[in-house]
Write a protein that holds these residues in place. Structure first.
Motif, mmCIF file in Angstrom:
data_model
loop_
_atom_site.group_PDB
_atom_site.id
_atom_site.type_symbol
_atom_site.label_atom_id
_atom_site.label_comp_id
_atom_site.label_asym_id
_atom_site.label_seq_id
_atom_site.Cartn_x
_atom_site.Cartn_y
_atom_site.Cartn_z
ATOM 1 N N TYR A 35 0.815 -1.216 0.000
ATOM 2 C CA TYR A 35 0.000 0.000 0.000
ATOM 3 C C TYR A 35 0.853 1.273 0.000
ATOM 4 O O TYR A 35 0.570 2.232 0.704
ATOM 5 N N ASP A 36 1.926 1.240 -0.793
ATOM 6 C CA ASP A 36 2.835 2.384 -0.944
ATOM 7 C C ASP A 36 3.519 2.765 0.361
ATOM 8 O O ASP A 36 3.932 3.918 0.544
ATOM 9 N N HIS A 37 3.638 1.834 1.282
ATOM 10 C CA HIS A 37 4.379 2.022 2.522
ATOM 11 C C HIS A 37 5.364 0.864 2.693
ATOM 12 O O HIS A 37 5.273 -0.150 1.994
ATOM 13 N N ILE A 38 6.277 1.025 3.620
ATOM 14 C CA ILE A 38 7.249 -0.017 3.945
ATOM 15 C C ILE A 38 7.294 -0.185 5.458
ATOM 16 O O ILE A 38 7.225 0.797 6.205
ATOM 17 N N VAL A 39 7.426 -1.419 5.893
ATOM 18 C CA VAL A 39 7.641 -1.679 7.304
ATOM 19 C C VAL A 39 8.716 -2.755 7.437
ATOM 20 O O VAL A 39 8.838 -3.634 6.582
ATOM 21 N N THR A 40 9.516 -2.660 8.478
ATOM 22 C CA THR A 40 10.437 -3.728 8.830
ATOM 23 C C THR A 40 9.854 -4.455 10.030
ATOM 24 O O THR A 40 9.461 -3.815 11.013
ATOM 25 N N VAL A 41 9.762 -5.793 9.929
ATOM 26 C CA VAL A 41 9.203 -6.586 11.016
ATOM 27 C C VAL A 41 10.242 -7.601 11.466
ATOM 28 O O VAL A 41 10.840 -8.297 10.647
ATOM 29 N N THR A 42 10.467 -7.654 12.760
ATOM 30 C CA THR A 42 11.417 -8.591 13.350
ATOM 31 C C THR A 42 10.676 -9.546 14.268
ATOM 32 O O THR A 42 9.904 -9.112 15.127
ATOM 33 N N GLN A 43 10.910 -10.849 14.088
ATOM 34 C CA GLN A 43 10.215 -11.868 14.871
ATOM 35 C C GLN A 43 11.158 -12.599 15.811
ATOM 36 O O GLN A 43 12.266 -12.987 15.431
ATOM 37 N N SER A 44 10.679 -12.813 17.039
ATOM 38 C CA SER A 44 11.357 -13.673 18.007
ATOM 39 C C SER A 44 10.274 -14.478 18.702
ATOM 40 O O SER A 44 9.612 -13.986 19.615
ATOM 41 N N GLY A 45 10.042 -15.702 18.214
ATOM 42 C CA GLY A 45 8.938 -16.501 18.741
ATOM 43 C C GLY A 45 7.608 -15.864 18.386
ATOM 44 O O GLY A 45 7.314 -15.612 17.219
ATOM 45 N N GLU A 46 6.799 -15.569 19.392
ATOM 46 C CA GLU A 46 5.504 -14.915 19.170
ATOM 47 C C GLU A 46 5.588 -13.409 19.411
ATOM 48 O O GLU A 46 4.560 -12.719 19.425
ATOM 49 N N LYS A 47 6.794 -12.899 19.550
ATOM 50 C CA LYS A 47 7.014 -11.465 19.762
ATOM 51 C C LYS A 47 7.462 -10.827 18.450
ATOM 52 O O LYS A 47 8.393 -11.306 17.809
ATOM 53 N N PHE A 48 6.793 -9.729 18.069
ATOM 54 C CA PHE A 48 7.074 -9.052 16.802
ATOM 55 C C PHE A 48 7.311 -7.564 17.037
ATOM 56 O O PHE A 48 6.537 -6.913 17.737
ATOM 57 N N GLU A 49 8.364 -7.065 16.418
ATOM 58 C CA GLU A 49 8.658 -5.629 16.485
ATOM 59 C C GLU A 49 8.439 -5.020 15.112
ATOM 60 O O GLU A 49 9.052 -5.437 14.129
ATOM 61 N N PHE A 50 7.550 -4.036 15.038
ATOM 62 C CA PHE A 50 7.214 -3.346 13.801
ATOM 63 C C PHE A 50 7.859 -1.960 13.805
ATOM 64 O O PHE A 50 7.735 -1.226 14.791
ATOM 65 N N SER A 51 8.503 -1.600 12.683
ATOM 66 C CA SER A 51 9.170 -0.297 12.593
ATOM 67 C C SER A 51 8.182 0.774 12.140
ATOM 68 O O SER A 51 8.391 1.459 11.143
ATOM 69 N N CYS A 52 7.095 0.912 12.872
ATOM 70 C CA CYS A 52 6.078 1.904 12.507
ATOM 71 C C CYS A 52 5.392 2.396 13.773
ATOM 72 O O CYS A 52 5.591 1.843 14.857
ATOM 73 N N THR A 53 4.614 3.431 13.628
ATOM 74 C CA THR A 53 3.863 3.949 14.767
ATOM 75 C C THR A 53 2.647 3.072 15.038
ATOM 76 O O THR A 53 2.233 2.275 14.194
ATOM 77 N N GLU A 54 2.064 3.246 16.197
ATOM 78 C CA GLU A 54 0.831 2.543 16.544
ATOM 79 C C GLU A 54 -0.271 2.879 15.541
ATOM 80 O O GLU A 54 -1.041 2.008 15.125
ATOM 81 N N ALA A 55 -0.326 4.145 15.142
ATOM 82 C CA ALA A 55 -1.367 4.584 14.203
ATOM 83 C C ALA A 55 -1.235 3.881 12.856
ATOM 84 O O ALA A 55 -2.223 3.428 12.280
ATOM 85 N N GLU A 56 -0.003 3.783 12.332
ATOM 86 C CA GLU A 56 0.191 3.118 11.043
ATOM 87 C C GLU A 56 -0.065 1.619 11.166
ATOM 88 O O GLU A 56 -0.623 0.993 10.255
#
Length: 275
Positions: A35-56
């Protein structure tokens, strides 16, 4: 931002055959355009870190990753006597059907026909890089712009101003370039078609899609499942035919007509191919 999520595995989704533009940065870490955006997502088990704001995350990525659907319940509903599908679902339990952009799926699966995954990915990136329609946004500006610009899918106007019809023939797409051009022309002239397509059920969407040159039953099924999120769509390719023949004695199993046939198809496809 960080989220704990069950039944969600980035590597399994990346290898499931439904997305072609994810970039693996490191183990358990992916750069994902949508959708014309980019995010980096990092996974460790069931824990995920998203390189975006809560709103996005709430606006784009929660929907994109289909995180509101309980896949655990869908797995639990599998017939206990279907040993193959139960094993497949357990093996690929982190796969989700992404809510991908319809236009991206139409062009991607036109490119995909009679093609292998490396060539599909190469063809898609060739189209996006050639016409540079729009740069996907990294909200947090975590990427080096000069090295990591990722472009969205072009439309007719983008192609016309950057080489025109002939330029498509220079991208190594073979006969598929004609189908892409025809679809771009149609999309330009019939905006309401795509609005109407989104309102259709599975059977109606299949009929509408297959009216177009270059879109047969398999491609239409893929677009219906991955671009319109019709979870009852079940694309049948060589792997699924092998499953029918080798796991079910040549008889199509009932789950291929289930309301969640597309999800079960992904489990079966991923499991069979991995084995």
């Amino acid at each position: 931002m960080i989220q704990n999520i069950k039944n969600f595995n980035l590597e399994q989704i990346a290898d499931s055959g439904q997305c072609f533009r994810w970039r693996k940065i490191d183990e358990g870490k992916y750069l994902i355009p949508a959708y014309d955006h980019i995010v980096t997502v990092t996974q460790s088990g069931e824990k995920f870190e998203f390189s975006c704001t809560e709103a996005e995350y709430q606006k784009i990525w929660k929907y994109y990753f289909d995180l509101e659907l309980d896949y655990g319940k869908i797995i639990a509903a599998i017939d206990k006597n279907d040993t193959f599908l139960k094993e497949a679902a357990e093996y690929g339990s982190g796969i989700r059907i992404l809510n991908q952009e319809l236009w991206e799926m139409i062009i991607s699966y036109i490119i995909s026909q009679n093609n292998n995954i490396p060539r599909i990915k190469k063809g898609i990136e060739a189209v996006c890089d050639r016409y540079k329609a729009v740069i996907c946004k990294d909200e947090q500006e975590n990427l080096e712009k000069t090295e990591n610009e990722i472009y969205g899918f072009p439309h007719l106007a983008d192609i016309k101003k950057n080489g025109g019809r002939q330029s498509l023939s220079e991208l190594g797409l073979g006969y598929r370039d004609e189908y892409i051009w025809l679809m771009c022309e149609y999309e330009h002239e019939n905006k309401v078609f795509f609005e109407n397509l989104r309102k259709c059920d599975y059977e109606q969407s299949m009929k509408m899609l297959m009216e177009h040159k270059g879109i047969g039953r398999k491609v239409a099924n893929c677009i219906s499942l991955f671009g319109l999120h019709h979870l009852d769509a079940c694309p049948i390719d060589v792997w699924m035919k092998k499953i029918i023949d080798e796991e079910y004695g040549g008889i199509q199993p009932k789950w291929m007509s289930d309301r969640y046939a597309g999800i079960y198809q992904q489990y079966a496809f991923f499991y069979k191919r991995s084995k």
